[in-house]
Design an enzyme around this catalytic site. Structure first.
Site, PDB file in Angstrom:
ATOM      1  N   SER A  44       0.805  -1.225   0.000  1.00 15.26           N
ATOM      2  CA  SER A  44       0.000   0.000   0.000  1.00 15.26           C
ATOM      3  C   SER A  44       0.838   1.275   0.000  1.00 15.26           C
ATOM      4  O   SER A  44       0.334   2.328  -0.387  1.00 15.26           O
ATOM      5  CB  SER A  44      -0.918   0.016   1.220  1.00 15.26           C
ATOM      6  OG  SER A  44      -0.157  -0.125   2.405  1.00 15.26           O
ATOM      7  N   ASP A 332      -3.429   8.274   7.621  1.00 16.40           N
ATOM      8  CA  ASP A 332      -4.407   7.409   8.290  1.00 16.40           C
ATOM      9  C   ASP A 332      -3.677   6.554   9.323  1.00 16.40           C
ATOM     10  O   ASP A 332      -2.541   6.858   9.680  1.00 16.40           O
ATOM     11  CB  ASP A 332      -5.220   6.589   7.266  1.00 16.40           C
ATOM     12  CG  ASP A 332      -4.378   5.528   6.541  1.00 16.40           C
ATOM     13  OD1 ASP A 332      -3.233   5.263   6.961  1.00 16.40           O
ATOM     14  OD2 ASP A 332      -4.880   4.963   5.548  1.00 16.40           O
ATOM     15  N   HIS A 335      -0.577   4.891   7.219  1.00 10.62           N
ATOM     16  CA  HIS A 335       0.172   5.435   6.084  1.00 10.62           C
ATOM     17  C   HIS A 335       0.576   6.888   6.249  1.00 10.62           C
ATOM     18  O   HIS A 335      -0.160   7.677   6.840  1.00 10.62           O
ATOM     19  CB  HIS A 335      -0.676   5.292   4.808  1.00 10.62           C
ATOM     20  CG  HIS A 335      -1.070   3.875   4.539  1.00 10.62           C
ATOM     21  ND1 HIS A 335      -2.321   3.399   4.831  1.00 10.62           N
ATOM     22  CD2 HIS A 335      -0.368   2.839   4.044  1.00 10.62           C
ATOM     23  CE1 HIS A 335      -2.382   2.112   4.512  1.00 10.62           C
ATOM     24  NE2 HIS A 335      -1.201   1.739   4.043  1.00 10.62           N
TER      25      HIS A 335
END
Ligand SMILES: *[C@@H]1O[C@H](CO)[C@@H](O)[C@H](O)[C@H]1NC(C)=O
Ligand SMILES: *[C@@H]1O[C@H](CO)[C@@H](O)[C@H](O)[C@H]1NC(C)=O
Ligand SMILES: *[C@@H]1O[C@H](CO)[C@@H](O)[C@H](O)[C@H]1NC(C)=O
Ligand SMILES: *[C@@H]1O[C@H](CO)[C@@H](O)[C@H](O)[C@H]1NC(C)=O
Ligand SMILES: *[C@@H]1O[C@H](CO)[C@@H](O)[C@H](O)[C@H]1NC(C)=O
Ligand SMILES: *[C@@H]1O[C@H](CO)[C@@H](O)[C@H](O)[C@H]1NC(C)=O
Ligand SMILES: *[C@@H]1O[C@H](CO)[C@@H](O)[C@H](O)[C@H]1NC(C)=O
Length: 368
Positions: A44, A332, A335
């Site tokens: 991610s 978040d 991340h």
């Protein structure tokens, strides 16, 4: 010819001229090998929308507030408020404004598919791990690193079919291969502890080596690798830690992985002809920001979401959103913010400090 093959970033050139003699670069660079496109692999941290195309996948962020600072506030599937590290790194390397598109997006929109491959491809998939199948129980299907490399094998075939075997091979030799992966393996280990930390680290290092060798055998030569960051300092990990401090176990594992990883890369470059690498120490980079926040006002809490164990799923429209995204290290629960990704990219591409990137930086790797 495709843009990334010909355009040199003037900023990069200026920096190289200042830090190294021009002749060093001129003598090490083989003029027969073009500066090829960039190919990106990982999780991610560098996914630019791959997971949007996977049916049975819950690791999707194609909804607000994700992308709130992206052009037109578009939620592209990046795990960020705006650009992520894939974008910020290639923009600094030159020839790109942002990451090349996801492989699955190119496959879907097949007009000029092979032509577009010449501009680079991003294979990264949120939730992906070095070990196939990690995270499947709670994320559903993601593209594992093994599958990402299989997709690259297809791309290689398509490129050599277009350019011919020898021209295609030269292009792929001059291309750069960026990796950012390993965090999900460590998180998965923490949930299950199937073996000792030493055996686990040796195992993922060996598996990383297998992946890199497979890619080398497909023609890759220039590897830009980003190690695992200080996972224990992510907002989600701090929730489980007394007083909200960085959690020890994930940090210890992430830190312990760096030295064997570096040793692996030294071994590969001494045994595989032409194997070149640049290794970014993202553990040190993150800790450096946390210990000297300078521009950041908050280096502990998520900007988006309620800082609960819901993790990324509570970053959504109507939920909590901090007023100044750029003053948060974390976007978040897991991340970095776009601002943090920009700072990290700057260190990876230009830094001369071996605590951050070794033995050369991404910019030098790109231009040699
Ligand atoms: C296909 O892509 C290549 C590489 O980007 C480009 O040079 C070429 O003009 C494109 N062809 C068409 C028909 O769009
Ligand atoms: C989707 O993923 C879940 C979680 O891994 C799994 O239980 C289910 O069987 C999957 N469904 C399909 C259709 O693959
Ligand atoms: C790309 O390669 C794959 C695998 O060889 C092949 O199935 C596909 O048709 C190729 N695509 C194009 C556009 O040539
Ligand atoms: C890593 O560990 C798994 C099981 O935990 C094992 O099946 C595999 O062979 C190991 N791989 C390497 C390269 O050590
Ligand atoms: C690198 O090679 C040395 C010498 O052969 C070996 O002792 C070491 O275990 C290797 N490291 C890795 C991570 O493969
Ligand atoms: C998250 O925060 C928002 C805004 O502060 C609030 O409206 C919402 O109820 C919170 N959600 C949860 C699950 O706590
Ligand atoms: C950076 O990482 C290396 C390798 O893990 C470590 O030896 C060094 O102390 C770190 N430096 C800083 C400034 O954290």
């Amino acid at each position: 010819m495709a843009t990334p093959l010909t355009i040199q970033n003037p900023v990069l050139l200026t920096v190289c001229v200042v830090l190294f003699s021009v002749t060093t670069i001129a003598t090490t660079r083989d003029p027969n090998i073009p500066i090829g496109p960039v190919f990106i692999f990982g999780d991610s941290t560098v996914d630019v929308g791959t997971n949007n195309y996977i049916k049975n996948c819950t690791a999707k962020v194609n909804h607000p507030y994700y992308g709130i600072d992206y052009p037109q506030s578009k939620a592209t599937g990046r795990f960020s408020n705006g650009l992520n590290s894939a974008d910020t790194i290639v923009a600094l390397l030159g020839g790109y404004e942002q990451s090349p598109p996801p492989f699955l997006a190119l496959l879907r929109d097949s007009s000029n598919f092979t032509g577009k491959l010449l501009d680079g491809v991003n294979f990264a998939s949120g939730g992906a791990a070095l070990v196939k199948g990690v995270g499947k129980d709670f994320l559903g299907d993601v593209i594992s690193l093994e599958e990402q490399i299989q997709q690259f094998a297809t791309v290689r075939g398509n490129i050599t079919a277009l350019l011919g075997e020898s021209k295609g091979q030269l292009l792929l030799q001059g291309s750069m291969y960026i990796f950012s992966i390993g965090s999900n393996d460590i998180m998965n280990y923490i949930f299950s502890h199937p073996t000792t930390p030493e055996i686990f680290i040796a195992n993922i290092t060996a598996i990383y080596g297998i992946h890199l060798k497979n890619l080398y055998n497909l023609g890759a030569r220039k590897f830009g690798l980003i190690s695992v960051p200080s996972l224990g300092c992510c907002p989600i990990a701090r929730l489980f830690s007394p007083g909200g401090t960085c959690a020890k176990e994930p940090n210890d594992l992430a830190s312990a992985f760096f030295t064997p990883f570096e040793s692996l890369l030294k071994n590969l470059s001494s045994t595989l002809e032409g194997f070149k690498y640049s290794l970014g120490n993202s553990y040190n980079m993150t800790m450096n920001i946390i210990n000297n926040p300078s521009g950041f006002k908050d280096v502990a809490k998520a900007c988006c979401g309620n800082n609960t164990i819901q993790g990324i799923s509570d970053c959504k429209e109507g939920g909590f959103l901090c007023p100044h995204r750029d003053d948060h290290l974390f976007w978040d629960a897991f991340h970095p913010s776009e601002a943090a990704s920009k700072l990290a990219a700057h260190a990876l591409v230009f830094s001369e400090d071996p605590d951050f990137v070794t033995p050369i930086n991404f910019g030098t790797l790109r231009s040699t």
